[in-house]
Design a protein around this motif. Structure first.
Motif, PDB file in Angstrom:
ATOM      1  N   GLN A  92       0.806  -1.222   0.000  1.00 20.23           N
ATOM      2  CA  GLN A  92       0.000   0.000   0.000  1.00 20.23           C
ATOM      3  C   GLN A  92       0.837   1.269   0.000  1.00 20.23           C
ATOM      4  O   GLN A  92       0.342   2.333  -0.335  1.00 20.23           O
ATOM      5  CB  GLN A  92      -0.922   0.014   1.229  1.00 20.23           C
ATOM      6  CG  GLN A  92      -2.020  -1.020   1.188  1.00 20.23           C
ATOM      7  CD  GLN A  92      -3.064  -0.779   2.255  1.00 20.23           C
ATOM      8  OE1 GLN A  92      -3.036   0.236   2.941  1.00 20.23           O
ATOM      9  NE2 GLN A  92      -3.987  -1.703   2.403  1.00 20.23           N
ATOM     10  N   GLY A  93       2.091   1.148   0.393  1.00 24.49           N
ATOM     11  CA  GLY A  93       2.908   2.354   0.497  1.00 24.49           C
ATOM     12  C   GLY A  93       2.487   3.179   1.703  1.00 24.49           C
ATOM     13  O   GLY A  93       2.041   2.656   2.720  1.00 24.49           O
ATOM     14  N   ASP A  94       2.600   4.495   1.586  1.00 24.73           N
ATOM     15  CA  ASP A  94       2.222   5.391   2.686  1.00 24.73           C
ATOM     16  C   ASP A  94       0.739   5.730   2.578  1.00 24.73           C
ATOM     17  O   ASP A  94       0.348   6.718   1.959  1.00 24.73           O
ATOM     18  CB  ASP A  94       3.066   6.672   2.647  1.00 24.73           C
ATOM     19  CG  ASP A  94       4.526   6.394   2.949  1.00 24.73           C
ATOM     20  OD1 ASP A  94       4.777   5.452   3.720  1.00 24.73           O
ATOM     21  OD2 ASP A  94       5.389   7.100   2.416  1.00 24.73           O
ATOM     22  N   SER A  95      -0.080   4.891   3.165  1.00 26.45           N
ATOM     23  CA  SER A  95      -1.524   5.143   3.143  1.00 26.45           C
ATOM     24  C   SER A  95      -1.897   6.086   4.280  1.00 26.45           C
ATOM     25  O   SER A  95      -1.203   6.176   5.292  1.00 26.45           O
ATOM     26  CB  SER A  95      -2.296   3.827   3.280  1.00 26.45           C
ATOM     27  OG  SER A  95      -1.944   3.167   4.475  1.00 26.45           O
ATOM     28  N   GLY A  96      -2.990   6.787   4.107  1.00 22.67           N
ATOM     29  CA  GLY A  96      -3.410   7.752   5.118  1.00 22.67           C
ATOM     30  C   GLY A  96      -3.891   7.103   6.397  1.00 22.67           C
ATOM     31  O   GLY A  96      -3.817   7.697   7.471  1.00 22.67           O
ATOM     32  N   ARG A  97      -4.373   5.858   6.293  1.00 27.74           N
ATOM     33  CA  ARG A  97      -4.899   5.171   7.466  1.00 27.74           C
ATOM     34  C   ARG A  97      -4.475   3.713   7.419  1.00 27.74           C
ATOM     35  O   ARG A  97      -4.592   3.066   6.380  1.00 27.74           O
ATOM     36  CB  ARG A  97      -6.426   5.264   7.477  1.00 27.74           C
ATOM     37  CG  ARG A  97      -7.071   4.675   8.719  1.00 27.74           C
ATOM     38  CD  ARG A  97      -8.586   4.719   8.615  1.00 27.74           C
ATOM     39  NE  ARG A  97      -9.072   3.807   7.576  1.00 27.74           N
ATOM     40  CZ  ARG A  97     -10.360   3.611   7.297  1.00 27.74           C
ATOM     41  NH1 ARG A  97     -11.273   4.303   7.942  1.00 27.74           N
ATOM     42  NH2 ARG A  97     -10.717   2.766   6.351  1.00 27.74           N
ATOM     43  N   LEU A 128       9.441  -4.275   6.962  1.00 28.52           N
ATOM     44  CA  LEU A 128       8.712  -4.288   5.695  1.00 28.52           C
ATOM     45  C   LEU A 128       7.197  -4.216   5.839  1.00 28.52           C
ATOM     46  O   LEU A 128       6.505  -3.872   4.882  1.00 28.52           O
ATOM     47  CB  LEU A 128       9.083  -5.557   4.909  1.00 28.52           C
ATOM     48  CG  LEU A 128      10.575  -5.740   4.591  1.00 28.52           C
ATOM     49  CD1 LEU A 128      10.803  -7.071   3.888  1.00 28.52           C
ATOM     50  CD2 LEU A 128      11.088  -4.591   3.735  1.00 28.52           C
ATOM     51  N   ILE A 129       6.691  -4.541   7.016  1.00 34.43           N
ATOM     52  CA  ILE A 129       5.239  -4.687   7.150  1.00 34.43           C
ATOM     53  C   ILE A 129       4.517  -3.344   7.095  1.00 34.43           C
ATOM     54  O   ILE A 129       3.321  -3.275   6.803  1.00 34.43           O
ATOM     55  CB  ILE A 129       4.898  -5.445   8.452  1.00 34.43           C
ATOM     56  CG1 ILE A 129       3.525  -6.115   8.331  1.00 34.43           C
ATOM     57  CG2 ILE A 129       4.951  -4.505   9.662  1.00 34.43           C
ATOM     58  CD1 ILE A 129       3.230  -7.090   9.455  1.00 34.43           C
ATOM     59  N   ARG A 130       5.244  -2.253   7.344  1.00 30.70           N
ATOM     60  CA  ARG A 130       4.603  -0.932   7.294  1.00 30.70           C
ATOM     61  C   ARG A 130       4.097  -0.606   5.896  1.00 30.70           C
ATOM     62  O   ARG A 130       3.090   0.080   5.729  1.00 30.70           O
ATOM     63  CB  ARG A 130       5.593   0.141   7.759  1.00 30.70           C
ATOM     64  CG  ARG A 130       5.836   0.137   9.254  1.00 30.70           C
ATOM     65  CD  ARG A 130       6.864   1.170   9.649  1.00 30.70           C
ATOM     66  NE  ARG A 130       8.166   0.893   9.062  1.00 30.70           N
ATOM     67  CZ  ARG A 130       9.265   1.610   9.291  1.00 30.70           C
ATOM     68  NH1 ARG A 130       9.203   2.654  10.078  1.00 30.70           N
ATOM     69  NH2 ARG A 130      10.407   1.287   8.737  1.00 30.70           N
ATOM     70  N   LYS A 132       2.666  -2.483   4.032  1.00 34.16           N
ATOM     71  CA  LYS A 132       1.409  -3.211   3.833  1.00 34.16           C
ATOM     72  C   LYS A 132       0.240  -2.527   4.541  1.00 34.16           C
ATOM     73  O   LYS A 132      -0.872  -3.049   4.552  1.00 34.16           O
ATOM     74  CB  LYS A 132       1.546  -4.636   4.379  1.00 34.16           C
ATOM     75  CG  LYS A 132       2.730  -5.412   3.829  1.00 34.16           C
ATOM     76  CD  LYS A 132       2.400  -6.064   2.519  1.00 34.16           C
ATOM     77  CE  LYS A 132       3.521  -6.994   2.074  1.00 34.16           C
ATOM     78  NZ  LYS A 132       3.139  -7.843   0.945  1.00 34.16           N
ATOM     79  N   GLY A 133       0.501  -1.382   5.157  1.00 27.26           N
ATOM     80  CA  GLY A 133      -0.557  -0.688   5.883  1.00 27.26           C
ATOM     81  C   GLY A 133      -0.807  -1.266   7.262  1.00 27.26           C
ATOM     82  O   GLY A 133      -1.912  -1.176   7.788  1.00 27.26           O
ATOM     83  N   ILE A 134       0.229  -1.870   7.862  1.00 23.39           N
ATOM     84  CA  ILE A 134       0.111  -2.492   9.181  1.00 23.39           C
ATOM     85  C   ILE A 134       0.970  -1.712  10.175  1.00 23.39           C
ATOM     86  O   ILE A 134       2.140  -1.427   9.910  1.00 23.39           O
ATOM     87  CB  ILE A 134       0.573  -3.963   9.152  1.00 23.39           C
ATOM     88  CG1 ILE A 134      -0.131  -4.731   8.041  1.00 23.39           C
ATOM     89  CG2 ILE A 134       0.335  -4.623  10.507  1.00 23.39           C
ATOM     90  CD1 ILE A 134      -1.614  -4.839   8.191  1.00 23.39           C
ATOM     91  N   GLY A 135       0.383  -1.367  11.306  1.00 19.10           N
ATOM     92  CA  GLY A 135       1.128  -0.714  12.377  1.00 19.10           C
ATOM     93  C   GLY A 135       1.353  -1.680  13.527  1.00 19.10           C
ATOM     94  O   GLY A 135       0.473  -2.481  13.858  1.00 19.10           O
ATOM     95  N   ILE A 136       2.542  -1.640  14.124  1.00 20.65           N
ATOM     96  CA  ILE A 136       2.875  -2.539  15.236  1.00 20.65           C
ATOM     97  C   ILE A 136       3.368  -1.713  16.417  1.00 20.65           C
ATOM     98  O   ILE A 136       4.250  -0.854  16.263  1.00 20.65           O
ATOM     99  CB  ILE A 136       3.952  -3.567  14.832  1.00 20.65           C
ATOM    100  CG1 ILE A 136       3.464  -4.427  13.668  1.00 20.65           C
ATOM    101  CG2 ILE A 136       4.304  -4.464  16.013  1.00 20.65           C
ATOM    102  CD1 ILE A 136       4.480  -5.460  13.216  1.00 20.65           C
ATOM    103  N   TYR A 137       2.803  -1.982  17.580  1.00 18.69           N
ATOM    104  CA  TYR A 137       3.224  -1.336  18.820  1.00 18.69           C
ATOM    105  C   TYR A 137       3.715  -2.415  19.784  1.00 18.69           C
ATOM    106  O   TYR A 137       2.978  -3.356  20.092  1.00 18.69           O
ATOM    107  CB  TYR A 137       2.065  -0.563  19.463  1.00 18.69           C
ATOM    108  CG  TYR A 137       1.654   0.677  18.701  1.00 18.69           C
ATOM    109  CD1 TYR A 137       2.071   1.935  19.108  1.00 18.69           C
ATOM    110  CD2 TYR A 137       0.846   0.583  17.568  1.00 18.69           C
ATOM    111  CE1 TYR A 137       1.691   3.082  18.403  1.00 18.69           C
ATOM    112  CE2 TYR A 137       0.469   1.713  16.862  1.00 18.69           C
ATOM    113  CZ  TYR A 137       0.897   2.957  17.283  1.00 18.69           C
ATOM    114  OH  TYR A 137       0.522   4.076  16.586  1.00 18.69           O
ATOM    115  N   PHE A 138       4.946  -2.269  20.247  1.00 21.42           N
ATOM    116  CA  PHE A 138       5.489  -3.182  21.248  1.00 21.42           C
ATOM    117  C   PHE A 138       5.350  -2.522  22.618  1.00 21.42           C
ATOM    118  O   PHE A 138       5.842  -1.409  22.833  1.00 21.42           O
ATOM    119  CB  PHE A 138       6.962  -3.488  20.965  1.00 21.42           C
ATOM    120  CG  PHE A 138       7.182  -4.275  19.702  1.00 21.42           C
ATOM    121  CD1 PHE A 138       7.009  -5.646  19.680  1.00 21.42           C
ATOM    122  CD2 PHE A 138       7.558  -3.641  18.527  1.00 21.42           C
ATOM    123  CE1 PHE A 138       7.206  -6.371  18.518  1.00 21.42           C
ATOM    124  CE2 PHE A 138       7.759  -4.351  17.361  1.00 21.42           C
ATOM    125  CZ  PHE A 138       7.578  -5.732  17.359  1.00 21.42           C
TER     126      PHE A 138
END
Length: 321
Positions: A92-97, A128-130, A132-138
């Protein structure tokens, strides 16, 4: 040696020492319940991204009550989940949401006792997962619980108070402070120990992707009840969920032991049948009459010397007449 040829064809030759090491790792996971856990139905990624009739998303909570006793199982599960999300989601690249946001609590359990290969895989996926439009919080108490390679990929950092009770605590706080941008306004290692309830140090990425200066903030309290759900509340939520029927049913999959036993039984049956076929073939050979040992009487007369001399004598008399 059963299945060895198939295994070598797929993965190549593996030394006995390596095989033993792999088996020990598998046994360790099995002792933590991996044989049951991974035998159940895997998460459908689309179920994690459902929306209701109003276009609002759902909050999915994976409730793991005893993960502190099963760190290898937890880290393996999280790696599998992240890898599956990464493989199925389109670029998705840099998607807004973001399409999906994952919060991993007690994140240090993912990295505790993890091998270098596992850490490298997690780091690669986080990098790399960013796209894909995926956010991760540890979520963990101390940033030093997260490996440097993963920590370097995190753009938003929220640091609550840390207390120093020992010399090791003070060293850990200094290391924690070095993970944040340099500030002209704060001595980060001192401010961290002075933060109160609801206060935090925050840094994020601006619109140009540059880390913002560290800022001490008051956090807005959640607009929800900050308490543990009772068992009756959990049951009510589960009973109203459309996913219960899909994931609640226990699947009794064939284990590797059962599969191997079936292969052994099949091989033994084939060996018995082959032996029986050979025995029947030998018995059939014994029962067949031998040609040449009991010659046909007519053929025997026609080929005898007496018969041949008599026939030549008759022919000679006929010719002389």
């Amino acid at each position: 040696d059963l299945g060895k040829a198939e295994f070598e064809k797929e993965y190549g030759r593996i030394s006995t020492a390596s095989t033993g090491s792999i088996l020990r790792k598998i046994i360790e996971l099995e002792q933590q319940g991996a044989d049951i856990f991974f035998g159940e139905l895997s998460f459908d990624i689309n179920d994690l991204m459902r929306i209701d009739s109003n276009g609002n998303g759902y909050i999915n909570i994976i409730r793991l009550t005893d993960i502190q006793d099963k760190p290898k199982l937890f880290s393996t599960f999280m790696l599998c989940l992240l890898a599956e999300i990464y493989s199925q989601m389109p670029e998705q690249g840099d998607s807004g949401r973001p399409e999906l946001v994952i919060f991993i609590d007690e994140a240090h359990l993912i990295f505790d006792q993890a091998s270098k290969a596992l850490l490298d895989q997690i780091e690669t996926i986080v990098k790399l997962i960013r796209s894909k439009g995926i956010g991760i919080y540890f979520i963990t108490q101390n940033p030093t619980d997260v490996p440097n390679g993963v920590l370097a990929q995190l753009g938003l950092k929220i640091q609550h108070a840390l207390r120093a009770f020992t010399a090791n605590d003070r060293k850990a706080i200094k290391m924690t402070a070095e993970n944040y941008p340099l500030s002209e306004f704060y001595k980060t290692d001192e401010v961290i120990t002075q933060l109160g309830i609801g206060e935090a140090l925050v840094t994020a990425l601006n619109e140009k992707g540059i880390p913002t200066p560290l800022a001490a903030c008051m956090m807005r309290a959640p607009m929800s009840r900050m308490d543990i759900l009772t068992q009756s509340e959990i049951d009510t939520i589960n009973n109203n969920s459309k996913l219960v029927k899909k994931y609640q049913e226990t699947i009794d999959r064939e284990s590797a032991y059962e599969i191997l036993n079936k292969k052994i039984e099949t091989a033994q049956e084939a060996a018995v049948q082959e032996q029986q076929r050979k025995t029947e073939a030998k018995e059939a050979q014994r029962s067949e009459p031998r040609q040449g040992s009991a010659m046909n009487p007519i053929v025997k007369v026609l080929t005898s010397a007496t018969f041949i001399r008599g026939a030549f004598g008759i022919l000679s008399k006929i010719l002389n007449k």
